[in-house]
Scaffold this motif. Structure first.
Motif, PDB file in Angstrom:
ATOM      1  N   VAL A  40       0.866  -1.178   0.000  1.00  0.00           N
ATOM      2  CA  VAL A  40       0.000   0.000   0.000  1.00  0.00           C
ATOM      3  C   VAL A  40       0.906   1.233   0.000  1.00  0.00           C
ATOM      4  O   VAL A  40       1.749   1.400   0.875  1.00  0.00           O
ATOM      5  CB  VAL A  40      -0.929   0.012   1.232  1.00  0.00           C
ATOM      6  CG1 VAL A  40      -1.765   1.281   1.256  1.00  0.00           C
ATOM      7  CG2 VAL A  40      -1.836  -1.220   1.230  1.00  0.00           C
ATOM      8  N   PHE A  41       0.727   2.057  -1.011  1.00  0.00           N
ATOM      9  CA  PHE A  41       1.489   3.299  -1.150  1.00  0.00           C
ATOM     10  C   PHE A  41       0.652   4.475  -0.667  1.00  0.00           C
ATOM     11  O   PHE A  41      -0.569   4.444  -0.747  1.00  0.00           O
ATOM     12  CB  PHE A  41       1.879   3.539  -2.615  1.00  0.00           C
ATOM     13  CG  PHE A  41       3.036   2.706  -3.065  1.00  0.00           C
ATOM     14  CD1 PHE A  41       4.312   3.234  -3.105  1.00  0.00           C
ATOM     15  CD2 PHE A  41       2.849   1.380  -3.443  1.00  0.00           C
ATOM     16  CE1 PHE A  41       5.391   2.464  -3.512  1.00  0.00           C
ATOM     17  CE2 PHE A  41       3.920   0.606  -3.851  1.00  0.00           C
ATOM     18  CZ  PHE A  41       5.196   1.150  -3.890  1.00  0.00           C
ATOM     19  N   GLY A  42       1.336   5.487  -0.200  1.00  0.00           N
ATOM     20  CA  GLY A  42       0.689   6.722   0.227  1.00  0.00           C
ATOM     21  C   GLY A  42       1.521   7.894  -0.226  1.00  0.00           C
ATOM     22  O   GLY A  42       1.508   8.262  -1.400  1.00  0.00           O
ATOM     23  N   PRO A  43       2.322   8.461   0.684  1.00  0.00           N
ATOM     24  CA  PRO A  43       3.107   9.631   0.318  1.00  0.00           C
ATOM     25  C   PRO A  43       4.281   9.339  -0.608  1.00  0.00           C
ATOM     26  O   PRO A  43       4.803  10.251  -1.236  1.00  0.00           O
ATOM     27  CB  PRO A  43       3.603  10.182   1.656  1.00  0.00           C
ATOM     28  CG  PRO A  43       3.360   9.132   2.665  1.00  0.00           C
ATOM     29  CD  PRO A  43       2.360   8.186   2.118  1.00  0.00           C
ATOM     30  N   THR A  44       4.712   8.087  -0.698  1.00  0.00           N
ATOM     31  CA  THR A  44       5.823   7.767  -1.594  1.00  0.00           C
ATOM     32  C   THR A  44       5.305   7.340  -2.962  1.00  0.00           C
ATOM     33  O   THR A  44       4.187   6.863  -3.100  1.00  0.00           O
ATOM     34  CB  THR A  44       6.729   6.675  -0.998  1.00  0.00           C
ATOM     35  OG1 THR A  44       5.937   5.550  -0.645  1.00  0.00           O
ATOM     36  CG2 THR A  44       7.474   7.181   0.220  1.00  0.00           C
ATOM     37  N   SER A  45       6.122   7.497  -3.968  1.00  0.00           N
ATOM     38  CA  SER A  45       5.728   7.288  -5.353  1.00  0.00           C
ATOM     39  C   SER A  45       5.731   5.809  -5.744  1.00  0.00           C
ATOM     40  O   SER A  45       6.767   5.148  -5.675  1.00  0.00           O
ATOM     41  CB  SER A  45       6.701   8.049  -6.270  1.00  0.00           C
ATOM     42  OG  SER A  45       6.485   7.714  -7.617  1.00  0.00           O
TER      43      SER A  45
END
Length: 150
Positions: free
Chosen positions: A83-88
């Motif tokens: 799960v990604f959020g603030p990182t690309s």
């Protein structure tokens, strides 16, 4: 800002889908890890880095937020659900993994020096990490595992 809040629900859904042969083991540090309800074995704060890496090297599959253990699993040739959020996702994602790009916001890691401590938009729970429904994640992880993970 990089922690998906619904892992307990994801594990609960996946335990209903997988046979009892699949065991869920949580690793991490006491400083940065929240216990995930429903795991078979909670090893938070109970392993050295070397032991945690040994577990990753011998795992069937790794589920996590984007971070160091995902990169270690990839180095061992293991697949992960991430799960990604603030990182690309485009920069840090691996094509062999099941990558979940944020449904809203996201990719702000470069915008503020404090992005790891607080959402650059000021949200108490970053929208990028909380927008995925646990049931949807669990279904997609399970379907992907049946087709690619084994």
């Amino acid at each position: 800002t990089k922690a998906y809040p619904g892992w307990s629900d994801v594990v609960s859904h996946l335990r209903e889908s997988f046979s009892e042969d699949i065991k869920f083991v949580q690793i991490g540090t006491e400083k940065t890890s929240e216990p995930i309800a429903g795991v078979h074995v909670n090893l938070i704060g109970k392993t050295s880095l070397k032991e945690a890496l040994g577990l990753l090297a011998n795992t069937a599959f790794h589920m996590d937020n984007e971070g160091g253990f995902v990169h270690a699993a990839a180095a061992f040739g293991k697949k992960s659900s991430v799960v990604f959020g603030p990182t690309s996702v485009d920069y840090f994602g691996y094509p062999s993994n099941l990558n979940f790009a944020p449904l809203q916001c996201g990719d702000c890691w470069w915008s503020e020096k404090t992005w790891m401590m607080m959402c650059p938009r000021g949200a108490s729970t970053p929208v990028c990490m909380s927008s995925y429904d646990a049931d949807t994640l669990a279904r997609r992880i399970y379907d992907w595992w049946l087709g690619h993970g084994k």
